[in-house]
Scaffold this motif. Structure first.
Motif, PDB file in Angstrom:
ATOM      1  N   GLU A 107       0.801  -1.222   0.000  1.00  0.00           N
ATOM      2  CA  GLU A 107       0.000   0.000   0.000  1.00  0.00           C
ATOM      3  C   GLU A 107       0.839   1.280   0.000  1.00  0.00           C
ATOM      4  OE1 GLU A 107      -2.975  -0.597  -0.589  1.00  0.00           O
ATOM      5  OE2 GLU A 107      -3.053  -2.701  -0.010  1.00  0.00           O
ATOM      6  N   LEU A 108       1.726   1.444   0.976  1.00  0.00           N
ATOM      7  CA  LEU A 108       2.392   2.732   1.147  1.00  0.00           C
ATOM      8  C   LEU A 108       3.478   3.005   0.121  1.00  0.00           C
ATOM      9  CD1 LEU A 108       2.748   3.162   5.025  1.00  0.00           C
ATOM     10  CD2 LEU A 108       1.142   4.264   3.464  1.00  0.00           C
ATOM     11  N   ILE A 109       4.321   1.996  -0.166  1.00  0.00           N
ATOM     12  CA  ILE A 109       5.474   2.239  -1.040  1.00  0.00           C
ATOM     13  C   ILE A 109       5.054   2.655  -2.449  1.00  0.00           C
ATOM     14  CG2 ILE A 109       7.440   1.143  -2.163  1.00  0.00           C
ATOM     15  CD1 ILE A 109       7.994   1.907   0.687  1.00  0.00           C
ATOM     16  N   PRO A 110       4.143   1.948  -3.128  1.00  0.00           N
ATOM     17  CA  PRO A 110       3.766   2.403  -4.491  1.00  0.00           C
ATOM     18  C   PRO A 110       3.154   3.793  -4.510  1.00  0.00           C
ATOM     19  CG  PRO A 110       3.055   0.144  -4.112  1.00  0.00           C
ATOM     20  CD  PRO A 110       3.477   0.678  -2.787  1.00  0.00           C
ATOM     21  N   LEU A 111       2.303   4.101  -3.537  1.00  0.00           N
ATOM     22  CA  LEU A 111       1.679   5.421  -3.498  1.00  0.00           C
ATOM     23  C   LEU A 111       2.706   6.505  -3.194  1.00  0.00           C
ATOM     24  CD1 LEU A 111      -0.864   7.152  -3.600  1.00  0.00           C
ATOM     25  CD2 LEU A 111      -1.236   6.651  -1.175  1.00  0.00           C
ATOM     26  N   THR A 112       3.601   6.240  -2.237  1.00  0.00           N
ATOM     27  CA  THR A 112       4.638   7.219  -1.899  1.00  0.00           C
ATOM     28  C   THR A 112       5.578   7.451  -3.074  1.00  0.00           C
ATOM     29  OG1 THR A 112       4.524   6.462   0.401  1.00  0.00           O
ATOM     30  CG2 THR A 112       6.404   7.809  -0.220  1.00  0.00           C
ATOM     31  N   LEU A 153       6.440  15.841 -25.466  1.00  0.00           N
ATOM     32  CA  LEU A 153       5.584  15.220 -24.459  1.00  0.00           C
ATOM     33  C   LEU A 153       5.957  13.775 -24.189  1.00  0.00           C
ATOM     34  CD1 LEU A 153       2.917  15.287 -22.718  1.00  0.00           C
ATOM     35  CD2 LEU A 153       1.812  14.330 -24.727  1.00  0.00           C
ATOM     36  N   LEU A 154       6.078  12.976 -25.248  1.00  0.00           N
ATOM     37  CA  LEU A 154       6.278  11.538 -25.080  1.00  0.00           C
ATOM     38  C   LEU A 154       7.506  11.198 -24.235  1.00  0.00           C
ATOM     39  CD1 LEU A 154       5.277   8.694 -25.797  1.00  0.00           C
ATOM     40  CD2 LEU A 154       6.696   8.810 -27.852  1.00  0.00           C
ATOM     41  N   PRO A 155       8.688  11.789 -24.464  1.00  0.00           N
ATOM     42  CA  PRO A 155       9.832  11.449 -23.612  1.00  0.00           C
ATOM     43  C   PRO A 155       9.604  11.764 -22.141  1.00  0.00           C
ATOM     44  CG  PRO A 155      10.562  12.596 -25.587  1.00  0.00           C
ATOM     45  CD  PRO A 155       9.081  12.720 -25.547  1.00  0.00           C
ATOM     46  N   ARG A 156       8.909  12.858 -21.852  1.00  0.00           N
ATOM     47  CA  ARG A 156       8.651  13.225 -20.466  1.00  0.00           C
ATOM     48  C   ARG A 156       7.657  12.271 -19.804  1.00  0.00           C
ATOM     49  NH1 ARG A 156       9.899  18.097 -22.991  1.00  0.00           N
ATOM     50  NH2 ARG A 156      11.167  19.525 -21.719  1.00  0.00           N
ATOM     51  N   VAL A 157       6.637  11.854 -20.545  1.00  0.00           N
ATOM     52  CA  VAL A 157       5.669  10.904 -19.984  1.00  0.00           C
ATOM     53  C   VAL A 157       6.337   9.555 -19.704  1.00  0.00           C
ATOM     54  CG1 VAL A 157       3.570   9.593 -20.468  1.00  0.00           C
ATOM     55  CG2 VAL A 157       3.676  12.028 -21.019  1.00  0.00           C
ATOM     56  N   LEU A 158       7.090   9.041 -20.672  1.00  0.00           N
ATOM     57  CA  LEU A 158       7.763   7.761 -20.466  1.00  0.00           C
ATOM     58  C   LEU A 158       8.804   7.845 -19.357  1.00  0.00           C
ATOM     59  CD1 LEU A 158       8.231   6.469 -24.132  1.00  0.00           C
ATOM     60  CD2 LEU A 158       6.445   5.907 -22.476  1.00  0.00           C
ATOM     61  N   ALA A 159       9.481   8.986 -19.241  1.00  0.00           N
ATOM     62  CA  ALA A 159      10.440   9.157 -18.155  1.00  0.00           C
ATOM     63  C   ALA A 159       9.744   9.135 -16.798  1.00  0.00           C
ATOM     64  CB  ALA A 159      11.212  10.461 -18.336  1.00  0.00           C
ATOM     65  N   GLY A 160       8.559   9.761 -16.712  1.00  0.00           N
ATOM     66  CA  GLY A 160       7.805   9.721 -15.465  1.00  0.00           C
ATOM     67  C   GLY A 160       7.332   8.327 -15.106  1.00  0.00           C
ATOM     68  N   VAL A 161       6.852   7.579 -16.113  1.00  0.00           N
ATOM     69  CA  VAL A 161       6.429   6.192 -15.866  1.00  0.00           C
ATOM     70  C   VAL A 161       7.612   5.354 -15.418  1.00  0.00           C
ATOM     71  CG1 VAL A 161       5.525   4.118 -16.962  1.00  0.00           C
ATOM     72  CG2 VAL A 161       4.499   6.338 -17.469  1.00  0.00           C
ATOM     73  N   PHE A 162       8.743   5.496 -16.095  1.00  0.00           N
ATOM     74  CA  PHE A 162       9.935   4.730 -15.743  1.00  0.00           C
ATOM     75  C   PHE A 162      10.412   5.067 -14.331  1.00  0.00           C
ATOM     76  CE2 PHE A 162      14.592   4.427 -15.576  1.00  0.00           C
ATOM     77  CZ  PHE A 162      14.767   3.081 -15.875  1.00  0.00           C
ATOM     78  N   ALA A 163      10.427   6.349 -13.975  1.00  0.00           N
ATOM     79  CA  ALA A 163      10.883   6.752 -12.650  1.00  0.00           C
ATOM     80  C   ALA A 163       9.971   6.204 -11.561  1.00  0.00           C
ATOM     81  CB  ALA A 163      10.951   8.278 -12.564  1.00  0.00           C
ATOM     82  N   SER A 164       8.662   6.264 -11.768  1.00  0.00           N
ATOM     83  CA  SER A 164       7.724   5.790 -10.756  1.00  0.00           C
ATOM     84  C   SER A 164       7.843   4.283 -10.542  1.00  0.00           C
ATOM     85  CB  SER A 164       6.293   6.156 -11.165  1.00  0.00           C
ATOM     86  OG  SER A 164       5.367   5.737 -10.200  1.00  0.00           O
ATOM     87  N   ILE A 165       7.916   3.515 -11.638  1.00  0.00           N
ATOM     88  CA  ILE A 165       8.031   2.063 -11.505  1.00  0.00           C
ATOM     89  C   ILE A 165       9.379   1.673 -10.896  1.00  0.00           C
ATOM     90  CG2 ILE A 165       8.144  -0.093 -12.812  1.00  0.00           C
ATOM     91  CD1 ILE A 165       6.118   1.039 -14.742  1.00  0.00           C
ATOM     92  N   THR A 166      10.438   2.358 -11.310  1.00  0.00           N
ATOM     93  CA  THR A 166      11.765   2.047 -10.770  1.00  0.00           C
ATOM     94  C   THR A 166      11.842   2.323  -9.285  1.00  0.00           C
ATOM     95  OG1 THR A 166      12.788   2.560 -12.907  1.00  0.00           O
ATOM     96  CG2 THR A 166      14.225   2.541 -10.979  1.00  0.00           C
ATOM     97  N   LEU A 167      11.356   3.470  -8.853  1.00  0.00           N
ATOM     98  CA  LEU A 167      11.388   3.803  -7.436  1.00  0.00           C
ATOM     99  C   LEU A 167      10.520   2.852  -6.622  1.00  0.00           C
ATOM    100  CD1 LEU A 167      12.888   6.365  -8.327  1.00  0.00           C
ATOM    101  CD2 LEU A 167      11.459   7.655  -6.739  1.00  0.00           C
ATOM    102  N   ALA A 211       0.917  -5.175  -9.246  1.00  0.00           N
ATOM    103  CA  ALA A 211       1.580  -4.744 -10.484  1.00  0.00           C
ATOM    104  C   ALA A 211       0.710  -3.752 -11.248  1.00  0.00           C
ATOM    105  CB  ALA A 211       1.885  -5.964 -11.347  1.00  0.00           C
ATOM    106  N   LEU A 212      -0.582  -4.036 -11.366  1.00  0.00           N
ATOM    107  CA  LEU A 212      -1.476  -3.118 -12.078  1.00  0.00           C
ATOM    108  C   LEU A 212      -1.567  -1.775 -11.365  1.00  0.00           C
ATOM    109  CD1 LEU A 212      -4.387  -5.528 -13.111  1.00  0.00           C
ATOM    110  CD2 LEU A 212      -2.607  -4.564 -14.576  1.00  0.00           C
ATOM    111  N   LYS A 213      -1.634  -1.812 -10.032  1.00  0.00           N
ATOM    112  CA  LYS A 213      -1.711  -0.554  -9.284  1.00  0.00           C
ATOM    113  C   LYS A 213      -0.459   0.287  -9.499  1.00  0.00           C
ATOM    114  CE  LYS A 213      -1.226  -0.649  -4.799  1.00  0.00           C
ATOM    115  NZ  LYS A 213      -1.514  -0.775  -3.351  1.00  0.00           N
ATOM    116  N   THR A 214       0.702  -0.336  -9.468  1.00  0.00           N
ATOM    117  CA  THR A 214       1.950   0.396  -9.673  1.00  0.00           C
ATOM    118  C   THR A 214       1.998   1.017 -11.061  1.00  0.00           C
ATOM    119  OG1 THR A 214       3.090  -1.115  -8.160  1.00  0.00           O
ATOM    120  CG2 THR A 214       4.454   0.216  -9.611  1.00  0.00           C
ATOM    121  N   VAL A 215       1.570   0.260 -12.061  1.00  0.00           N
ATOM    122  CA  VAL A 215       1.577   0.781 -13.431  1.00  0.00           C
ATOM    123  C   VAL A 215       0.593   1.933 -13.590  1.00  0.00           C
ATOM    124  CG1 VAL A 215       1.054   0.212 -15.831  1.00  0.00           C
ATOM    125  CG2 VAL A 215       2.377  -1.372 -14.445  1.00  0.00           C
TER     126      VAL A 215
END
Length: 266
Positions: A107-112, A153-167, A211-215
């Motif tokens: 719960e906490l880690i993906p949201l944080t 736009l696209l590079p920034r969106v993919l970078a945000g998705v990558f950063a969130s999943i990686t963290l 996994a779905l929630k994180t994505v």
């Protein structure tokens, strides 16, 4: 008649608010569909585009990776200590680690992680897009045959998705390690029971929901702030115009969290 004027303005104000609400969400959905098409298009990944994407991924993830990992480790230590001590006082020590994993990792880690990426990466990137749009850079790109959505736009969106999943992934590993060390210390004697308990928590359904929630968290924090940068949301004259994108992002995150709770526990 003068006394009726304030009341007569209320439906018109509601109608304008409804129009802005529909316009903002329709643009988010449209932009998400465009990004999805571009992600699946092989022509998107030219050598120059790959270099740009790699640069945005690095700049979006590397500066915040260490800080968030340390924050996650400290958060895990504090919560684990509180939960273990409380469970011992009530004679429920056998459930302490399972509770820690459910609360922290599920719960906490993906949201944080999603909120941290939003504050440090995607919201500033959305502000950069707004500055580019207001300065006329998007028009200059179109005049030279370039698509602002594809190039900016696209590079920034993919970078945000990558950063969130990686963290989220790295912090979950750190949380699991810190929880084990907090209870068993530097001792492998508790490893069999710990791995067995981990397997009982992460059933196939729970793993899929996690996994779905994180994505979806990563998509929400990456896409919604960018929409406010790419388009005029129609709220420029409102005092809370800068908070409109944040409110929509938090609403989506809350909805995803509620749906994940329903999927995990009902």
């Amino acid at each position: 008649m003068m006394s009726l004027l304030p009341g007569s303005r209320i439906p018109a104000r509601w109608w304008r608010t409804w129009q802005r609400w529909v316009l903002a969400w329709s643009r988010i959905v449209y932009l998400g569909a465009v990004v999805l098409v571009l992600v699946l298009s092989p022509s998107t990944y030219s050598p120059a585009a790959r270099r740009t994407l790699a640069r945005h991924m690095y700049l979006g993830t590397a500066p915040i990776l260490l800080g968030f990992t340390v924050l996650a480790a400290l958060l895990c230590l504090v919560i684990t200590h509180i939960v273990v001590v409380t469970a011992l006082s009530y004679g429920l020590s056998r459930y302490a680690l399972e509770m820690v994993i459910r609360v922290l990792v599920l719960e906490l880690i993906p949201l944080t992680a999603a909120l941290f990426v939003a504050m440090r990466c995607t919201i500033p990137s959305g502000a950069q897009l707004a500055l580019l749009r207001q300065s006329g850079h998007f028009g200059w790109l179109r005049q030279h045959g370039a698509d602002p959505v594809r190039t900016q736009l696209l590079p920034r969106v993919l970078a945000g998705v990558f950063a969130s999943i990686t963290l989220a992934a790295l912090s979950c590993v750190v949380a699991l390690v810190m929880a084990y060390l907090s209870v068993y210390g530097f001792n492998v004697a508790g490893l069999p029971g710990y791995t067995r308990m981990f397997g009982q928590v992460f059933t196939p359904v729970v793993t899929l929901v996690f996994a779905l929630k994180t994505v979806f968290f990563s998509l929400a924090v990456a896409l919604i702030p960018m929409t406010a940068g790419m388009y005029d949301t129609g709220e420029a004259t409102q005092p809370d115009s800068e908070l409109g994108g944040l409110a929509r992002m938090f609403a989506v995150l809350l909805l995803i969290e509620v749906l994940s709770l329903v999927g995990n526990y009902y």
